[in-house]
Motif scaffolding. Sequence first.
Motif, short mmCIF file in Angstrom:
data_model
loop_
_atom_site.label_atom_id
_atom_site.label_comp_id
_atom_site.label_asym_id
_atom_site.label_seq_id
_atom_site.Cartn_x
_atom_site.Cartn_y
_atom_site.Cartn_z
N THR A 23 -2.95 -12.28 -6.97
CA THR A 23 -3.63 -11.10 -7.51
C THR A 23 -4.49 -11.45 -8.72
O THR A 23 -5.58 -10.89 -8.90
CB THR A 23 -2.59 -10.02 -7.88
N THR A 83 -2.53 -6.77 -14.51
CA THR A 83 -1.72 -7.44 -13.50
C THR A 83 -0.54 -8.17 -14.14
O THR A 83 0.60 -8.08 -13.66
CB THR A 83 -2.58 -8.44 -12.71
N ARG A 86 -0.12 -3.30 -6.06
CA ARG A 86 -0.72 -4.51 -5.49
C ARG A 86 0.29 -5.65 -5.43
O ARG A 86 0.41 -6.35 -4.42
CB ARG A 86 -1.92 -4.95 -6.34
#
Length: 446
Positions: free
Chosen positions: A83, A94, A226
């Motif tokens: 990611t 993230t 994600r």
Amino acid sequence: MRNLISTWVQRGTRSLRGRDGTAAIVQTLAARALIIVVNIATGTITARILGPAGRGEQAAMAIWPQFFAYSLSLGLPSALLYTLKRYPQERSQTFSAAVFLGMFISVFSGVIGVITIPFLMQKYPSEAIHLSQGLMVAVPLVVFTEVLRSAMEASDEFVIANQIRYLPPLSTLALLIVLAVTKQLTPFTAVLSYWLPGIPMLVWMIACAKRFFTIRFTQIQHSIQRLVHYGFRAYGIDLISALAGQIQQVLAISVLAPAAMGLYAIAFSLCQLLYVVQSSFVTVLFPKAAARPVSEVVELTSRAARISGMLAILMAISMMALAPGVLHLLYGEAYLAAIPIFRVLAIETVLGGTAIILSQAFMATDRPGIVTLIQGIGLMLGAPLILILTPMFGLLGMGLALLGSTMIRLVSVWICYPVVLKMPPPGLWLTHQDLKFIQQKFLSRF
């Protein structure tokens, strides 16, 4: 002559400081070689002083924090790396999401470990079981070490990532020497010497991370989604890559007495010498291949599998020939009985390393799901094979069971190339182009 030596030193220094793929492999190889040498030294100290039974107890207690942290990681390290590469504009969000998930995984893994350890260590004294349960407090060290290392690799900071690898073993060696000299070395104090260095290391890693990321726990819901989405699909490959060896040890603990476990632990630790080359390629391959076109990923992966596999085969042949002398010299006559299983595990290690490298193509192309299922089936077949062959053939039977499971995994991932990626399966024999690549990329640096 002096100028030639100076030139070699300068080129070697540039390789150890560079940031491209080749330099990263050289750096990682050097770090892992150092780790192996240190691990042999620590293993020699514990084996000589504790004996096979004590060495077996130490191995049985030491494995649990890593085992439960990795087995319940939900693919977080690989998800974070992918990611960060895929969405570089959202790096801090993230990373913050990964820290949040790491907290949850740490607590959950620790609780599961405390509950299940008594069932997995039925052949061991109650004191060893209770001490192993207490060591679950080290689970957060493992989880956040992996999170921070993945973040550094995604940032192409392989020097820091490799420091995270080799500094703890060096600290452990120093502690073991002190314990040995003061005659305080027991299975439990040996285990503590492996985990205590992780505390200052974690503080240092957090300080390094602050140079690259800003940690905020607001507006990270999308980043969490994600990470979880990729992590669950990558979980199987991540689990197999990280835990193939540890699952072997867990199964060994459940079926072997402490003395036999000591022999197995020594054979397994020596086999890690063989994995140093292939694991170095794995460490660099995924970050460099992530999010590239499929054809490029397959080409990179195929070449890495061939080159690292050939190097590992040459090392395996040499080590199998030298095994009797090495075991006697390092560990003593009591460990010569580990020679047969060491030779089987040497072959298994080379094949397993090749399977892990080939799996990276699916990780890098965001298609880990199907290969995870197939690889998982191969890994799970190892358990019944161990339960059948170990009672029949002892330690050698366990080695043969692990070899059979690994061969299934290797064939399975090889077949997945045309099925999942719609690409021809990689050739595993070294080619003339590979030799030219080695000459251009590696030998030209020296």
